[in-house]
Design a protein around this motif. Structure first.
Motif, PDB file in Angstrom:
ATOM      1  N   PHE A 106      29.016  35.942  37.868  1.00  0.00           N
ATOM      2  CA  PHE A 106      29.206  36.936  38.905  1.00  0.00           C
ATOM      3  C   PHE A 106      30.629  37.465  38.784  1.00  0.00           C
ATOM      4  O   PHE A 106      31.586  36.747  39.002  1.00  0.00           O
ATOM      5  N   GLY A 107      30.764  38.737  38.426  1.00  0.00           N
ATOM      6  CA  GLY A 107      32.074  39.320  38.192  1.00  0.00           C
ATOM      7  C   GLY A 107      32.580  40.155  39.340  1.00  0.00           C
ATOM      8  O   GLY A 107      33.273  41.134  39.118  1.00  0.00           O
ATOM      9  N   PHE A 108      32.201  39.786  40.563  1.00  0.00           N
ATOM     10  CA  PHE A 108      32.640  40.572  41.710  1.00  0.00           C
ATOM     11  C   PHE A 108      34.107  40.323  42.050  1.00  0.00           C
ATOM     12  O   PHE A 108      34.713  41.074  42.778  1.00  0.00           O
ATOM     13  N   ASP A 109      34.651  39.241  41.528  1.00  0.00           N
ATOM     14  CA  ASP A 109      36.067  38.954  41.761  1.00  0.00           C
ATOM     15  C   ASP A 109      36.693  38.506  40.445  1.00  0.00           C
ATOM     16  O   ASP A 109      36.055  38.501  39.402  1.00  0.00           O
ATOM     17  N   LYS A 110      37.963  38.114  40.488  1.00  0.00           N
ATOM     18  CA  LYS A 110      38.668  37.732  39.263  1.00  0.00           C
ATOM     19  C   LYS A 110      38.242  36.375  38.728  1.00  0.00           C
ATOM     20  O   LYS A 110      38.533  36.046  37.580  1.00  0.00           O
ATOM     21  N   THR A 111      37.551  35.567  39.510  1.00  0.00           N
ATOM     22  CA  THR A 111      37.203  34.214  39.073  1.00  0.00           C
ATOM     23  C   THR A 111      36.049  34.194  38.083  1.00  0.00           C
ATOM     24  O   THR A 111      35.880  33.231  37.355  1.00  0.00           O
ATOM     25  N   LYS A 112      35.238  35.258  38.041  1.00  0.00           N
ATOM     26  CA  LYS A 112      34.053  35.317  37.159  1.00  0.00           C
ATOM     27  C   LYS A 112      33.232  34.035  37.314  1.00  0.00           C
ATOM     28  O   LYS A 112      32.907  33.359  36.349  1.00  0.00           O
TER      29      LYS A 112
END
Length: 155
Positions: free
Chosen positions: A12-18
């Motif tokens: 899930f690439g919705f944030d920087k943590t992937k």
């Protein structure tokens, strides 16, 4: 018969943590071809297969005409078809135009009989092997069903 699923890893690439997460993914086990569907309807409804095909073709044509006009089409207990779209979001109203529309689609909302079926359907986990084949862990009740002889291309 049950709906089948496998477990798949998704990023899930919705944030920087992937973030990597696991989700259940539906497995489509087969497809009914249009001709076969018409034959099944013929058997259930006792209507000639040519008439079934004619009516379904006319339904598809009529759906296309109305959906292109932006009209929602209600098919009784079957459900409702309506046009829809996926769009990019913008910070300002002036930045939204037809170029921000990514995809035009058809949305189907099932009628009560489908909703009732979905509330009662059983779910079965499938197991994916190392060679990416999927198995339910149960023996195949009809092992010869999908081992048909290939048609002769010369025929």
């Amino acid at each position: 018969m049950a709906l089948k699923y496998v477990i798949k890893k998704r990023i899930f690439g919705f944030d920087k943590t992937k973030a990597e997460k696991y989700v259940a993914q539906n497995v489509i086990t087969n497809t009914v071809e249009f001709r076969d569907l018409c034959e099944e309807i013929t058997k259930v409804g006792m209507v000639p297969s040519g008439a079934v095909k004619f009516v379904l073709d006319a339904l598809i044509d009529t759906l296309n005409i109305n959906l292109r006009k932006g009209i929602s089409v209600q098919l009784g207990d079957f459900g409702c078809f309506r046009p829809g779209m996926n769009c990019e979001s913008k910070d300002a109203e002036k930045d939204v135009d037809s170029d921000t529309i990514r995809r035009v689609k058809i949305i189907f909302t099932p009628g009560y009989k489908f909703k009732e079926m979905l509330s009662k359907v059983s779910i079965q986990k499938m197991v994916a092997s190392n060679d990416d084949t999927i198995s339910s862990g149960q023996p195949d009740p009809n092992p010869d069903d999908d081992k048909e002889e290939a048609p002769d291309p010369e025929a």
